[in-house]
Design a protein around this motif. Sequence first.
Motif, mmCIF file in Angstrom:
data_model
loop_
_atom_site.group_PDB
_atom_site.id
_atom_site.type_symbol
_atom_site.label_atom_id
_atom_site.label_comp_id
_atom_site.label_asym_id
_atom_site.label_seq_id
_atom_site.Cartn_x
_atom_site.Cartn_y
_atom_site.Cartn_z
ATOM 1 N N THR A 3 -80.427 -50.962 -17.175
ATOM 2 C CA THR A 3 -79.091 -52.008 -17.293
ATOM 3 C C THR A 3 -78.400 -51.673 -18.653
ATOM 4 O O THR A 3 -79.020 -52.114 -19.744
ATOM 5 N N LEU A 4 -77.122 -51.604 -18.683
ATOM 6 C CA LEU A 4 -76.353 -51.312 -19.758
ATOM 7 C C LEU A 4 -75.541 -52.913 -20.292
ATOM 8 O O LEU A 4 -74.579 -52.827 -20.214
ATOM 9 N N THR A 5 -76.622 -53.321 -20.874
ATOM 10 C CA THR A 5 -76.187 -54.886 -21.413
ATOM 11 C C THR A 5 -76.117 -54.812 -22.929
ATOM 12 O O THR A 5 -76.567 -54.037 -23.541
ATOM 13 N N PRO A 6 -75.620 -55.705 -23.571
ATOM 14 C CA PRO A 6 -75.426 -55.715 -24.977
ATOM 15 C C PRO A 6 -77.187 -55.515 -25.613
ATOM 16 O O PRO A 6 -77.122 -55.103 -26.667
ATOM 17 N N ALA A 7 -77.909 -56.304 -24.922
ATOM 18 C CA ALA A 7 -79.258 -56.358 -25.544
ATOM 19 C C ALA A 7 -79.660 -54.876 -25.345
ATOM 20 O O ALA A 7 -80.623 -54.541 -26.480
ATOM 21 N N PHE A 8 -79.548 -53.961 -24.393
ATOM 22 C CA PHE A 8 -80.049 -52.649 -24.493
ATOM 23 C C PHE A 8 -79.390 -51.755 -25.731
ATOM 24 O O PHE A 8 -80.022 -51.246 -26.227
ATOM 25 N N PHE A 9 -78.127 -51.912 -26.019
ATOM 26 C CA PHE A 9 -77.431 -51.272 -27.020
ATOM 27 C C PHE A 9 -77.858 -51.820 -28.476
ATOM 28 O O PHE A 9 -78.046 -51.116 -29.591
ATOM 29 N N ALA A 10 -78.100 -53.284 -28.157
ATOM 30 C CA ALA A 10 -78.746 -53.732 -29.742
ATOM 31 C C ALA A 10 -80.083 -53.143 -30.339
ATOM 32 O O ALA A 10 -80.249 -53.357 -31.339
ATOM 33 N N GLN A 11 -80.851 -52.553 -29.483
ATOM 34 C CA GLN A 11 -82.008 -51.941 -29.954
ATOM 35 C C GLN A 11 -81.745 -50.776 -30.826
ATOM 36 O O GLN A 11 -82.736 -50.408 -31.364
ATOM 37 N N PHE A 12 -80.604 -50.121 -30.758
ATOM 38 C CA PHE A 12 -80.413 -49.061 -31.533
ATOM 39 C C PHE A 12 -79.901 -49.396 -32.911
ATOM 40 O O PHE A 12 -78.824 -49.935 -33.324
ATOM 41 N N ASP A 13 -80.744 -48.772 -33.983
ATOM 42 C CA ASP A 13 -80.168 -48.944 -35.519
ATOM 43 C C ASP A 13 -79.135 -47.590 -35.670
ATOM 44 O O ASP A 13 -79.921 -46.538 -36.039
ATOM 45 N N GLN A 14 -78.069 -47.706 -35.612
ATOM 46 C CA GLN A 14 -77.091 -46.600 -35.626
ATOM 47 C C GLN A 14 -77.239 -45.938 -36.814
ATOM 48 O O GLN A 14 -77.257 -44.792 -37.004
ATOM 49 N N ASP A 15 -77.410 -46.608 -38.015
ATOM 50 C CA ASP A 15 -77.650 -45.884 -39.407
ATOM 51 C C ASP A 15 -78.603 -45.086 -39.597
ATOM 52 O O ASP A 15 -78.642 -44.087 -40.135
ATOM 53 N N ARG A 16 -79.762 -45.628 -38.963
ATOM 54 C CA ARG A 16 -80.907 -44.955 -39.073
ATOM 55 C C ARG A 16 -80.987 -43.611 -38.384
ATOM 56 O O ARG A 16 -81.436 -42.849 -38.679
ATOM 57 N N LEU A 17 -80.394 -43.727 -37.076
ATOM 58 C CA LEU A 17 -80.231 -42.730 -36.168
ATOM 59 C C LEU A 17 -79.466 -41.465 -36.827
ATOM 60 O O LEU A 17 -79.910 -40.202 -36.625
ATOM 61 N N THR A 18 -78.417 -42.094 -37.249
ATOM 62 C CA THR A 18 -77.219 -41.161 -37.843
ATOM 63 C C THR A 18 -78.110 -40.438 -39.272
ATOM 64 O O THR A 18 -77.973 -39.112 -39.205
ATOM 65 N N ALA A 19 -78.818 -41.129 -39.907
ATOM 66 C CA ALA A 19 -79.375 -40.429 -40.978
ATOM 67 C C ALA A 19 -80.635 -39.420 -40.606
ATOM 68 O O ALA A 19 -80.617 -38.577 -41.365
ATOM 69 N N ALA A 20 -81.497 -39.986 -39.495
ATOM 70 C CA ALA A 20 -82.327 -38.999 -39.122
ATOM 71 C C ALA A 20 -81.730 -37.720 -38.512
ATOM 72 O O ALA A 20 -82.304 -36.531 -38.715
ATOM 73 N N ASP A 21 -80.604 -37.948 -37.768
ATOM 74 C CA ASP A 21 -79.962 -36.982 -37.219
ATOM 75 C C ASP A 21 -79.577 -35.872 -38.258
ATOM 76 O O ASP A 21 -79.731 -34.498 -38.203
ATOM 77 N N GLN A 22 -78.809 -36.282 -39.193
ATOM 78 C CA GLN A 22 -78.450 -35.542 -40.213
ATOM 79 C C GLN A 22 -79.668 -34.729 -41.074
ATOM 80 O O GLN A 22 -79.462 -33.800 -41.706
ATOM 81 N N ALA A 23 -80.645 -35.552 -41.365
ATOM 82 C CA ALA A 23 -81.823 -34.964 -42.068
ATOM 83 C C ALA A 23 -82.567 -33.989 -41.320
ATOM 84 O O ALA A 23 -83.180 -33.103 -41.907
ATOM 85 N N HIS A 24 -82.814 -34.303 -39.981
ATOM 86 C CA HIS A 24 -83.889 -33.407 -39.362
ATOM 87 C C HIS A 24 -83.470 -32.599 -38.025
ATOM 88 O O HIS A 24 -83.941 -31.639 -37.672
ATOM 89 N N TYR A 25 -82.151 -32.868 -37.422
ATOM 90 C CA TYR A 25 -81.738 -32.196 -36.249
ATOM 91 C C TYR A 25 -80.826 -31.251 -36.301
ATOM 92 O O TYR A 25 -79.574 -31.556 -36.557
ATOM 93 N N MET A 26 -81.105 -29.940 -36.207
ATOM 94 C CA MET A 26 -79.909 -29.057 -36.277
ATOM 95 C C MET A 26 -79.630 -28.694 -34.811
ATOM 96 O O MET A 26 -80.159 -28.337 -34.002
#
Length: 472
Positions: A3-26
Amino acid sequence: MTTLTPAFFAQFDQDRLTAADQAHYMHGYHVFDEHREQGALNIAAAEGAYIYDTAGNRYLDAVGGMWCTNIGLGREEMAQAIADQVRQLAYSNPFSDMANVTAIELCEKLASLAPGDLDHVFLTTGGSTAVDTAYRLIQFYQNSRGKPAKKHVIARHGAYHGSTYLTMSIGNKAADRAPEFDFLRDKIHHVSCPHPYRAPEGMSEADFLDFLVAEFEDKILSLGAERVAAFFAEPIMGSGGVIIPPRGYHKRMWEVCQLHDVLYVSDEVVTSFGRLGKFFASEELFGVQPDIITTAKGLTSGYLPLGACIFSERIWQVIGEPGKGRCFTHGFTYSGHPVSCASALKNIEIIERENLLAHVEDVGAYLEQRLQTLAGLPLVGDVRCQRLMACVEFVADKRSKALFPEALNIGEKIHRRAQAKGLLVRPIVHLNVMSPALTITHAQVDEIVETLRSCILETAAELQRSGQYAGH
Protein backbone atom coordinates in the motif's frame (compact mmCIF):
# COMPACT_ATOMS: atom_id res chain seq x y z
CA MET A 1 0.73 -5.22 -3.48
CA THR A 2 2.35 -2.81 -0.99
CA THR A 3 0.00 0.00 0.00
CA LEU A 4 1.70 3.15 -1.24
CA THR A 5 0.59 5.54 1.49
CA PRO A 6 2.52 8.49 2.96
CA ALA A 7 3.23 6.26 5.97
CA PHE A 8 4.93 3.72 3.69
CA PHE A 9 7.33 6.30 2.26
CA ALA A 10 7.90 7.93 5.67
CA GLN A 11 9.83 4.84 6.77
CA PHE A 12 12.75 5.71 4.46
CA ASP A 13 15.56 7.86 5.78
CA GLN A 14 16.57 9.38 2.45
CA ASP A 15 19.76 11.02 3.66
CA ARG A 16 20.98 7.80 5.28
CA LEU A 17 20.18 5.74 2.18
CA THR A 18 21.97 8.20 -0.11
CA ALA A 19 25.03 8.24 2.14
CA ALA A 20 25.09 4.44 2.36
CA ASP A 21 24.67 4.12 -1.39
CA GLN A 22 27.54 6.50 -2.06
CA ALA A 23 29.74 4.81 0.53
CA HIS A 24 29.15 1.15 -0.30
CA TYR A 25 27.17 0.39 -3.47
CA MET A 26 29.08 0.21 -6.75
CA HIS A 27 26.51 0.25 -9.53
CA GLY A 28 26.68 -1.26 -12.97
CA TYR A 29 28.10 1.40 -15.31
CA HIS A 30 29.10 3.40 -12.24
CA VAL A 31 29.94 7.01 -13.17
CA PHE A 32 32.22 7.86 -10.26
CA ASP A 33 32.22 11.68 -10.32
CA GLU A 34 28.50 11.97 -11.03
CA HIS A 35 27.56 9.45 -8.33
CA ARG A 36 29.82 11.17 -5.82
CA GLU A 37 28.22 14.55 -6.51
CA GLN A 38 24.59 13.70 -7.22
CA GLY A 39 23.92 10.26 -5.77
CA ALA A 40 21.32 7.99 -7.33
CA LEU A 41 17.55 7.87 -7.71
CA ASN A 42 16.64 5.46 -4.91
CA ILE A 43 13.61 3.36 -5.83
CA ALA A 44 11.29 2.02 -3.14
CA ALA A 45 8.23 0.55 -4.90
CA ALA A 46 6.59 -0.15 -8.23
CA GLU A 47 3.18 -0.85 -9.70
CA GLY A 48 2.50 -1.66 -13.34
CA ALA A 49 4.48 0.74 -15.53
CA TYR A 50 5.19 3.16 -12.65
CA ILE A 51 8.00 3.22 -10.11
CA TYR A 52 8.27 5.30 -6.92
CA ASP A 53 11.30 6.78 -5.23
CA THR A 54 11.82 6.87 -1.46
CA ALA A 55 10.15 10.29 -1.25
CA GLY A 56 7.01 8.91 -2.89
CA ASN A 57 7.50 10.59 -6.27
CA ARG A 58 5.97 8.59 -9.12
CA TYR A 59 7.63 8.03 -12.48
CA LEU A 60 6.30 6.50 -15.67
CA ASP A 61 9.11 4.05 -16.45
CA ALA A 62 9.42 4.26 -20.23
CA VAL A 63 12.68 2.28 -19.94
CA GLY A 64 10.92 -0.82 -18.63
CA GLY A 65 13.57 -1.34 -15.96
CA MET A 66 16.32 -2.52 -18.27
CA TRP A 67 14.27 -3.59 -21.31
CA CYS A 68 12.68 -6.22 -19.10
CA THR A 69 9.55 -5.38 -17.06
CA ASN A 70 7.31 -6.69 -19.82
CA ILE A 71 4.19 -7.68 -17.87
CA GLY A 72 4.51 -4.74 -15.47
CA LEU A 73 5.61 -4.75 -11.85
CA GLY A 74 3.88 -5.67 -8.62
CA ARG A 75 1.71 -8.50 -9.95
CA GLU A 76 0.22 -10.48 -7.09
CA GLU A 77 -0.09 -13.73 -9.05
CA MET A 78 3.61 -13.59 -9.90
CA ALA A 79 4.47 -13.05 -6.24
CA GLN A 80 2.27 -16.03 -5.37
CA ALA A 81 3.86 -18.28 -8.01
CA ILE A 82 7.32 -17.41 -6.70
CA ALA A 83 6.29 -17.98 -3.08
CA ASP A 84 4.65 -21.31 -3.91
CA GLN A 85 7.81 -22.51 -5.65
CA VAL A 86 9.99 -21.42 -2.73
CA ARG A 87 7.87 -23.52 -0.41
CA GLN A 88 7.85 -26.52 -2.75
CA LEU A 89 11.49 -26.49 -3.91
CA ALA A 90 13.70 -23.43 -3.39
CA TYR A 91 16.82 -24.89 -4.98
CA SER A 92 18.05 -27.98 -6.78
CA ASN A 93 21.46 -28.97 -8.13
CA PRO A 94 21.33 -28.30 -11.91
CA PHE A 95 24.42 -30.30 -12.91
CA SER A 96 24.92 -33.63 -14.62
CA ASP A 97 22.33 -36.24 -13.64
CA MET A 98 19.92 -34.04 -11.65
CA ALA A 99 17.01 -31.94 -12.90
CA ASN A 100 14.08 -30.15 -11.30
CA VAL A 101 10.51 -30.35 -12.53
CA THR A 102 10.08 -26.61 -13.09
CA ALA A 103 13.22 -26.33 -15.25
CA ILE A 104 12.10 -29.31 -17.35
CA GLU A 105 8.68 -27.74 -17.93
CA LEU A 106 10.22 -24.41 -18.87
CA CYS A 107 12.64 -25.97 -21.37
CA GLU A 108 9.76 -27.85 -22.96
CA LYS A 109 7.77 -24.61 -23.23
CA LEU A 110 10.69 -22.66 -24.72
CA ALA A 111 11.26 -25.36 -27.32
CA SER A 112 7.61 -25.11 -28.32
CA LEU A 113 7.84 -21.32 -28.74
CA ALA A 114 11.21 -21.14 -30.51
CA PRO A 115 11.25 -21.35 -34.32
CA GLY A 116 12.12 -24.44 -36.35
CA ASP A 117 14.24 -27.12 -34.74
CA LEU A 118 15.54 -25.01 -31.85
CA ASP A 119 14.49 -27.75 -29.45
CA HIS A 120 17.35 -27.75 -26.93
CA VAL A 121 17.80 -25.32 -24.05
CA PHE A 122 20.67 -24.45 -21.73
CA LEU A 123 19.36 -22.29 -18.88
CA THR A 124 21.58 -19.49 -17.59
CA THR A 125 21.42 -16.65 -15.09
CA GLY A 126 20.84 -13.80 -17.56
CA GLY A 127 21.60 -12.43 -21.01
CA SER A 128 25.37 -12.11 -20.65
CA THR A 129 25.72 -15.70 -19.49
CA ALA A 130 23.38 -16.86 -22.28
CA VAL A 131 25.66 -15.27 -24.92
CA ASP A 132 28.74 -16.56 -23.11
CA THR A 133 27.18 -20.03 -23.23
CA ALA A 134 26.45 -19.68 -26.94
CA TYR A 135 30.12 -18.87 -27.59
CA ARG A 136 31.30 -21.91 -25.61
CA LEU A 137 28.70 -24.09 -27.32
CA ILE A 138 30.05 -22.97 -30.68
CA GLN A 139 33.58 -23.93 -29.65
CA PHE A 140 32.38 -27.32 -28.42
CA TYR A 141 30.41 -27.90 -31.62
CA GLN A 142 33.24 -27.01 -33.98
CA ASN A 143 35.72 -29.20 -32.08
CA SER A 144 33.21 -32.05 -31.98
CA ARG A 145 32.81 -31.94 -35.75
CA GLY A 146 36.57 -32.03 -36.31
CA LYS A 147 37.01 -28.33 -37.23
CA PRO A 148 39.31 -26.96 -34.50
CA ALA A 149 40.40 -24.01 -36.68
CA LYS A 150 36.82 -22.80 -37.18
CA LYS A 151 36.65 -20.52 -34.13
CA HIS A 152 36.55 -16.92 -35.36
CA VAL A 153 33.31 -15.00 -34.78
CA ILE A 154 31.95 -11.85 -36.38
CA ALA A 155 29.67 -9.25 -34.78
CA ARG A 156 28.84 -5.60 -35.55
CA HIS A 157 30.28 -2.26 -34.48
CA GLY A 158 27.90 -0.63 -32.03
CA ALA A 159 26.50 -3.95 -30.82
CA TYR A 160 25.88 -4.92 -27.20
CA HIS A 161 25.96 -8.61 -26.26
CA GLY A 162 26.58 -8.52 -22.51
CA SER A 163 28.99 -7.35 -19.84
CA THR A 164 31.18 -10.39 -19.11
CA TYR A 165 34.75 -10.17 -20.37
CA LEU A 166 33.87 -12.31 -23.37
CA THR A 167 30.50 -10.79 -24.27
CA MET A 168 31.70 -7.21 -23.90
CA SER A 169 34.48 -8.16 -26.31
CA ILE A 170 31.98 -9.55 -28.82
CA GLY A 171 29.93 -6.39 -28.54
CA ASN A 172 31.59 -3.21 -29.73
CA LYS A 173 29.76 -0.15 -28.47
CA ALA A 174 32.16 2.77 -28.28
CA ALA A 175 30.64 4.02 -25.03
CA ASP A 176 31.30 0.63 -23.41
CA ARG A 177 34.98 0.52 -24.35
CA ALA A 178 36.37 2.20 -21.25
CA PRO A 179 40.15 2.54 -21.71
CA GLU A 180 40.74 1.14 -18.23
CA PHE A 181 39.31 -2.23 -19.32
CA ASP A 182 40.96 -4.84 -21.52
CA PHE A 183 39.10 -6.74 -24.25
CA LEU A 184 39.59 -10.01 -26.08
CA ARG A 185 40.73 -9.35 -29.62
CA ASP A 186 41.88 -12.74 -30.86
CA LYS A 187 39.29 -14.44 -33.07
CA ILE A 188 36.66 -11.68 -32.58
CA HIS A 189 35.92 -9.40 -35.55
CA HIS A 190 33.43 -6.64 -36.36
CA VAL A 191 31.68 -5.33 -39.44
CA SER A 192 29.70 -2.14 -39.96
CA CYS A 193 26.69 -1.16 -37.89
CA PRO A 194 23.54 -1.44 -40.09
CA HIS A 195 22.38 2.08 -39.18
CA PRO A 196 20.45 3.61 -42.12
CA TYR A 197 20.50 7.13 -40.60
CA ARG A 198 24.31 6.99 -40.48
CA ALA A 199 24.80 5.40 -43.91
CA PRO A 200 27.41 7.10 -46.14
CA GLU A 201 26.07 10.34 -47.61
CA GLY A 202 24.20 9.85 -50.87
CA MET A 203 23.88 6.09 -50.45
CA SER A 204 20.34 4.73 -50.81
CA GLU A 205 19.04 2.18 -48.32
CA ALA A 206 19.21 -0.53 -51.00
CA ASP A 207 22.80 0.37 -51.83
CA PHE A 208 23.65 0.48 -48.13
CA LEU A 209 22.23 -3.02 -47.73
CA ASP A 210 24.31 -4.29 -50.64
CA PHE A 211 27.39 -2.70 -49.07
CA LEU A 212 26.75 -4.33 -45.68
CA VAL A 213 26.22 -7.80 -47.16
CA ALA A 214 29.29 -7.54 -49.40
CA GLU A 215 31.41 -6.31 -46.50
CA PHE A 216 30.29 -9.27 -44.38
CA GLU A 217 31.07 -11.83 -47.07
CA ASP A 218 34.41 -10.18 -47.76
CA LYS A 219 35.26 -10.42 -44.06
CA ILE A 220 34.47 -14.16 -44.06
CA LEU A 221 36.54 -14.74 -47.17
CA SER A 222 39.47 -12.67 -45.93
CA LEU A 223 39.57 -14.66 -42.68
CA GLY A 224 38.90 -17.90 -44.53
CA ALA A 225 35.47 -19.52 -44.36
CA GLU A 226 37.11 -22.62 -42.88
CA ARG A 227 38.08 -20.45 -39.86
CA VAL A 228 34.82 -18.52 -39.28
CA ALA A 229 32.49 -20.20 -36.82
CA ALA A 230 29.57 -17.84 -36.21
CA PHE A 231 27.89 -14.48 -36.70
CA PHE A 232 26.30 -12.75 -33.67
CA ALA A 233 23.45 -10.31 -34.34
CA GLU A 234 20.61 -8.65 -32.43
CA PRO A 235 17.47 -8.46 -34.63
CA ILE A 236 17.24 -4.80 -33.57
CA MET A 237 20.32 -3.43 -31.82
CA GLY A 238 19.09 -2.38 -28.39
CA SER A 239 21.65 -0.58 -26.25
CA GLY A 240 23.44 0.47 -29.43
CA GLY A 241 20.54 2.87 -30.02
CA VAL A 242 17.55 0.87 -31.32
CA ILE A 243 19.19 0.38 -34.70
CA ILE A 244 16.60 -1.03 -37.12
CA PRO A 245 18.55 -2.47 -40.07
CA PRO A 246 17.61 -2.01 -43.74
CA ARG A 247 14.72 -4.18 -44.87
CA GLY A 248 15.98 -7.66 -45.81
CA TYR A 249 19.28 -7.27 -43.95
CA HIS A 250 19.02 -10.29 -41.65
CA LYS A 251 17.76 -12.62 -44.38
CA ARG A 252 20.64 -11.74 -46.66
CA MET A 253 23.25 -12.00 -43.89
CA TRP A 254 21.77 -15.40 -42.98
CA GLU A 255 22.07 -16.51 -46.61
CA VAL A 256 25.77 -15.62 -46.56
CA CYS A 257 26.14 -17.66 -43.36
CA GLN A 258 24.42 -20.62 -45.00
CA LEU A 259 26.73 -20.39 -48.01
CA HIS A 260 29.89 -20.45 -45.89
CA ASP A 261 28.88 -22.87 -43.09
CA VAL A 262 28.74 -20.08 -40.49
CA LEU A 263 26.37 -20.43 -37.53
CA TYR A 264 23.81 -17.62 -37.14
CA VAL A 265 23.38 -16.55 -33.50
CA SER A 266 20.35 -14.33 -32.93
CA ASP A 267 20.76 -12.38 -29.69
CA GLU A 268 17.13 -11.91 -28.65
CA VAL A 269 17.84 -10.96 -25.06
CA VAL A 270 15.88 -7.73 -25.66
CA THR A 271 13.64 -8.52 -28.65
CA SER A 272 12.02 -11.73 -27.37
CA PHE A 273 8.94 -12.25 -25.19
CA GLY A 274 6.75 -9.61 -26.71
CA ARG A 275 8.82 -6.46 -27.09
CA LEU A 276 8.30 -6.60 -30.88
CA GLY A 277 4.90 -8.28 -30.67
CA LYS A 278 6.22 -11.86 -30.97
CA PHE A 279 7.67 -14.39 -28.57
CA PHE A 280 10.72 -14.51 -30.84
CA ALA A 281 11.36 -12.01 -33.64
CA SER A 282 14.02 -13.76 -35.75
CA GLU A 283 11.84 -15.92 -37.95
CA GLU A 284 8.44 -14.23 -37.73
CA LEU A 285 9.64 -10.66 -38.34
CA PHE A 286 12.98 -11.07 -40.10
CA GLY A 287 12.62 -14.38 -41.97
CA VAL A 288 15.67 -15.99 -40.36
CA GLN A 289 15.96 -19.46 -38.85
CA PRO A 290 18.87 -19.07 -36.43
CA ASP A 291 21.08 -21.90 -35.25
CA ILE A 292 21.10 -20.39 -31.76
CA ILE A 293 18.86 -17.89 -29.96
CA THR A 294 19.89 -16.23 -26.71
CA THR A 295 17.20 -14.76 -24.47
CA ALA A 296 16.69 -13.29 -20.99
CA LYS A 297 15.07 -10.04 -19.69
CA GLY A 298 11.42 -10.47 -20.77
CA LEU A 299 11.69 -14.20 -20.09
CA THR A 300 10.74 -13.45 -16.47
CA SER A 301 9.78 -9.78 -16.96
CA GLY A 302 12.60 -8.96 -14.57
CA TYR A 303 10.98 -10.63 -11.56
CA LEU A 304 13.95 -12.98 -11.14
CA PRO A 305 17.27 -13.49 -12.97
CA LEU A 306 17.14 -16.05 -15.77
CA GLY A 307 18.44 -16.51 -19.31
CA ALA A 308 18.52 -19.24 -21.93
CA CYS A 309 20.61 -20.39 -24.86
CA ILE A 310 18.29 -22.23 -27.26
CA PHE A 311 19.94 -24.23 -30.03
CA SER A 312 19.21 -26.49 -32.96
CA GLU A 313 18.81 -30.22 -33.36
CA ARG A 314 21.72 -30.14 -35.81
CA ILE A 315 24.08 -28.86 -33.11
CA TRP A 316 22.66 -31.31 -30.59
CA GLN A 317 23.22 -34.28 -32.88
CA VAL A 318 26.88 -33.37 -33.33
CA ILE A 319 27.82 -32.58 -29.74
CA GLY A 320 25.85 -35.48 -28.29
CA GLU A 321 26.96 -38.12 -30.79
CA PRO A 322 26.59 -41.54 -29.10
CA GLY A 323 29.72 -43.35 -28.05
CA LYS A 324 31.96 -40.28 -27.90
CA GLY A 325 31.87 -39.96 -24.12
CA ARG A 326 31.71 -36.16 -24.27
CA CYS A 327 30.86 -33.90 -21.31
CA PHE A 328 29.80 -30.28 -21.75
CA THR A 329 31.84 -28.94 -18.82
CA HIS A 330 30.01 -25.64 -18.50
CA GLY A 331 27.32 -24.49 -16.09
CA PHE A 332 26.31 -22.12 -13.32
CA THR A 333 25.21 -22.78 -9.75
CA TYR A 334 21.95 -21.00 -10.49
CA SER A 335 21.29 -22.46 -13.94
CA GLY A 336 17.70 -23.67 -14.10
CA HIS A 337 16.95 -22.27 -10.65
CA PRO A 338 13.47 -23.63 -9.86
CA VAL A 339 12.14 -20.34 -8.49
CA SER A 340 13.37 -18.39 -11.52
CA CYS A 341 11.89 -21.03 -13.81
CA ALA A 342 8.55 -20.79 -11.99
CA SER A 343 8.54 -17.04 -12.59
CA ALA A 344 9.26 -17.58 -16.29
CA LEU A 345 6.42 -20.08 -16.67
CA LYS A 346 3.98 -17.73 -14.92
CA ASN A 347 5.25 -14.82 -17.04
CA ILE A 348 4.63 -16.73 -20.28
CA GLU A 349 1.20 -17.78 -19.01
CA ILE A 350 0.29 -14.13 -18.37
CA ILE A 351 1.53 -13.01 -21.79
CA GLU A 352 -0.56 -15.71 -23.47
CA ARG A 353 -3.67 -15.37 -21.29
CA GLU A 354 -3.83 -11.58 -21.55
CA ASN A 355 -3.04 -11.64 -25.27
CA LEU A 356 -0.23 -9.15 -24.72
CA LEU A 357 1.35 -9.85 -28.11
CA ALA A 358 -1.74 -8.48 -29.85
CA HIS A 359 -1.78 -5.55 -27.44
CA VAL A 360 1.83 -4.75 -28.37
CA GLU A 361 0.86 -4.73 -32.06
CA ASP A 362 -1.78 -2.12 -31.27
CA VAL A 363 -0.08 0.10 -28.70
CA GLY A 364 3.31 -0.32 -30.38
CA ALA A 365 1.94 0.97 -33.68
CA TYR A 366 0.49 3.93 -31.77
CA LEU A 367 3.87 4.62 -30.12
CA GLU A 368 5.56 4.53 -33.54
CA GLN A 369 3.03 7.04 -34.90
CA ARG A 370 3.13 9.40 -31.91
CA LEU A 371 6.92 9.46 -31.60
CA GLN A 372 7.26 10.50 -35.22
CA THR A 373 5.56 13.78 -34.28
CA LEU A 374 8.81 14.68 -32.50
CA ALA A 375 10.89 14.40 -35.70
CA GLY A 376 10.47 18.05 -36.66
CA LEU A 377 11.53 19.44 -33.28
CA PRO A 378 14.85 21.21 -32.79
CA LEU A 379 17.68 18.89 -31.64
CA VAL A 380 15.94 15.81 -33.08
CA GLY A 381 17.93 14.12 -35.84
CA ASP A 382 16.22 10.75 -36.04
CA VAL A 383 13.24 8.97 -34.46
CA ARG A 384 13.22 5.21 -34.76
CA CYS A 385 10.71 2.84 -33.26
CA GLN A 386 9.48 -0.68 -33.86
CA ARG A 387 6.66 -1.65 -31.58
CA LEU A 388 7.98 -1.17 -28.02
CA MET A 389 11.63 -0.44 -28.84
CA ALA A 390 12.19 3.26 -29.45
CA CYS A 391 14.92 5.88 -29.64
CA VAL A 392 15.26 9.59 -30.29
CA GLU A 393 18.69 10.65 -31.56
CA PHE A 394 19.75 14.26 -30.92
CA VAL A 395 22.00 16.27 -33.22
CA ALA A 396 23.55 19.72 -33.23
CA ASP A 397 22.79 20.18 -36.93
CA LYS A 398 19.94 18.43 -38.73
CA ARG A 399 21.42 18.97 -42.20
CA SER A 400 24.88 17.55 -41.52
CA LYS A 401 23.70 15.17 -38.74
CA ALA A 402 26.63 16.48 -36.66
CA LEU A 403 26.52 15.46 -33.01
CA PHE A 404 26.92 17.64 -29.95
CA PRO A 405 30.22 17.34 -28.06
CA GLU A 406 30.06 14.20 -25.96
CA ALA A 407 30.86 16.22 -22.83
CA LEU A 408 27.58 18.11 -23.26
CA ASN A 409 25.74 14.82 -22.66
CA ILE A 410 22.61 15.97 -24.48
CA GLY A 411 20.70 12.75 -23.78
CA GLU A 412 21.28 13.16 -20.05
CA LYS A 413 20.16 16.81 -20.13
CA ILE A 414 16.81 15.85 -21.62
CA HIS A 415 16.49 12.81 -19.36
CA ARG A 416 17.00 14.99 -16.26
CA ARG A 417 14.19 17.31 -17.31
CA ALA A 418 11.94 14.34 -18.02
CA GLN A 419 12.70 12.81 -14.63
CA ALA A 420 11.70 16.06 -12.93
CA LYS A 421 8.36 15.80 -14.76
CA GLY A 422 7.77 12.17 -13.73
CA LEU A 423 9.06 10.34 -16.81
CA LEU A 424 12.06 8.03 -17.06
CA VAL A 425 13.82 7.56 -20.39
CA ARG A 426 17.27 6.04 -20.81
CA PRO A 427 20.03 8.49 -21.74
CA ILE A 428 22.89 7.07 -23.83
CA VAL A 429 25.09 10.07 -24.70
CA HIS A 430 23.26 11.44 -27.80
CA LEU A 431 20.16 9.29 -27.37
CA ASN A 432 17.02 8.79 -25.32
CA VAL A 433 15.98 5.13 -25.47
CA MET A 434 12.60 3.68 -24.49
CA SER A 435 11.27 0.17 -23.92
CA PRO A 436 8.14 0.42 -21.75
CA ALA A 437 6.13 -2.42 -20.26
CA LEU A 438 4.02 -4.37 -22.75
CA THR A 439 0.97 -3.41 -20.70
CA ILE A 440 1.37 0.29 -21.49
CA THR A 441 -1.79 2.14 -22.58
CA HIS A 442 -2.47 4.69 -25.31
CA ALA A 443 -2.83 7.36 -22.60
CA GLN A 444 0.59 6.47 -21.21
CA VAL A 445 2.07 6.68 -24.71
CA ASP A 446 0.64 10.20 -24.95
CA GLU A 447 2.20 11.02 -21.58
CA ILE A 448 5.61 9.82 -22.77
CA VAL A 449 5.51 11.72 -26.04
CA GLU A 450 4.15 15.02 -24.70
CA THR A 451 6.53 15.05 -21.73
CA LEU A 452 9.47 14.31 -24.01
CA ARG A 453 8.30 17.03 -26.40
CA SER A 454 8.31 19.68 -23.69
CA CYS A 455 11.72 18.56 -22.42
CA ILE A 456 13.27 18.72 -25.91
CA LEU A 457 11.88 22.21 -26.53
CA GLU A 458 13.04 23.47 -23.13
CA THR A 459 16.52 22.02 -23.62
CA ALA A 460 16.80 23.52 -27.11
CA ALA A 461 15.85 26.94 -25.76
CA GLU A 462 18.38 26.65 -22.93
CA LEU A 463 21.17 25.66 -25.33
CA GLN A 464 20.30 28.52 -27.69
CA ARG A 465 20.45 31.04 -24.85
CA SER A 466 23.88 29.74 -23.85
CA GLY A 467 25.14 29.78 -27.44
CA GLN A 468 25.62 26.00 -27.56
CA TYR A 469 22.98 25.40 -30.26
CA ALA A 470 22.47 27.36 -33.44
CA GLY A 471 18.92 26.16 -33.94
CA HIS A 472 19.21 24.39 -37.29
